[in-house]
Enzyme design. Structure first.
Site, PDB file in Angstrom:
ATOM      1  N   ILE A 102       0.845  -1.192   0.000  1.00  0.00           N
ATOM      2  CA  ILE A 102       0.000   0.000   0.000  1.00  0.00           C
ATOM      3  C   ILE A 102       0.885   1.248   0.000  1.00  0.00           C
ATOM      4  O   ILE A 102       0.738   2.135  -0.845  1.00  0.00           O
ATOM      5  CB  ILE A 102      -0.963  -0.006   1.199  1.00  0.00           C
ATOM      6  N   TYR A 103       1.812   1.305   0.935  1.00  0.00           N
ATOM      7  CA  TYR A 103       2.774   2.416   0.978  1.00  0.00           C
ATOM      8  C   TYR A 103       3.616   2.452  -0.288  1.00  0.00           C
ATOM      9  O   TYR A 103       3.798   3.506  -0.914  1.00  0.00           O
ATOM     10  CB  TYR A 103       3.665   2.256   2.205  1.00  0.00           C
TER      11      TYR A 103
END
Length: 251
Positions: free
Chosen positions: A156-157
């Site tokens: 996600i990051y």
């Protein structure tokens, strides 16, 4: 700073409490910088950061800035540029999130993406246009080595930084020849308060090491800076690894 290889006399930090940004500002104050704007959400931490830099002899101001409110970016940054030329804009805001939790909470996952990517697109375009209008300056964008290829443990990051990285490179191409220099900085794991308690990865670095690399990159007018430098080769190998192999390596 009409010569892009000169260090800045004035700078604006978007993400004024970032440890990497503050380490960079301290280093630049020791060299040449005299005027600093710290942009961030009003807080005691922001005021304390400003106070610590004033103690080094700089003229330091704060300005309210919220990465999650793109509609306010033009006004917030416009206040800074209205006060005089800005030699350097350091785009340093971003959040790591919590991968394990965020996978189960799409709202929080979206907030990571909105902060790291959407907010940066808005702020980067506003800053780039302002620098172009004054005819000179540098925009330094803190990306991450994770932008090269997302891992299972932080996709996600990593995906948000991949979007930011691609945007910053494109913005650099769009501004090429206008007098504005765009530099993308890709550190690996940085030991900060925000990463405390997380397992350290190989080639972990520090805010001070990133600051040193940023200064060198500015002097060289670099377009991409890796911290540490060996990460360039490491990530090239990982980027080209077969997916089945990478899946086992990049947990």
């Amino acid at each position: 700073m009409k010569d892009a290889t000169e260090l800045p006399q004035s700078l604006l930090v978007l993400g004024g409490t970032s440890e990497i940004a503050l380490a960079t500002v301290r280093r630049l104050i020791a060299r040449r910088t005299r005027t600093v704007w710290l942009a961030g959400r009003p807080s005691l931490a922001l005021e304390n950061a400003a106070g610590s830099l004033r103690a080094l002899g700089a003229d330091v101001h704060t300005v309210a800035f919220d990465a999650l409110d793109p509609a306010s970016h033009e006004t917030a940054l416009g206040k800074v540029f209205a006060e005089g030329p800005v030699d350097l804009v350091l785009l340093a805001f971003g959040i790591l999130g919590d991968q394990a939790h965020d996978e189960r909470d799409p709202v929080r996952a979206a907030q990571v993406a909105q902060t790291n990517y959407t907010g940066a697109v808005s702020a980067g375009l506003v800053a780039g246009r302002a620098l172009q209008a004054q005819g000179h300056g540098s925009l330094v964008v803190l990306s991450a080595a994770a932008a090269e290829r997302a891992r299972r443990a932080d996709f996600i990051y990593g995906s948000s930084k991949a979007g930011l990285d691609a945007f910053a490179q494109g913005l650099g191409d769009a501004l090429h020849g206008t007098g504005v220099h765009v530099m993308v900085v890709r550190p690996g794991f940085v030991r900060t308060r925000g990463t405390a308690g997380r397992p350290h990865t190989p080639l972990a670095t520090t805010p001070e090491a990133v600051a040193t690399a940023i200064e060198l990159g500015l002097r060289r007018c670099s377009e991409t800076v890796w911290v540490p430098g060996v990460l360039r080769l490491v990530m090239w190998v990982l980027r080209h690894a077969p997916r089945a192999v990478y899946r086992r390596l990049a947990v």
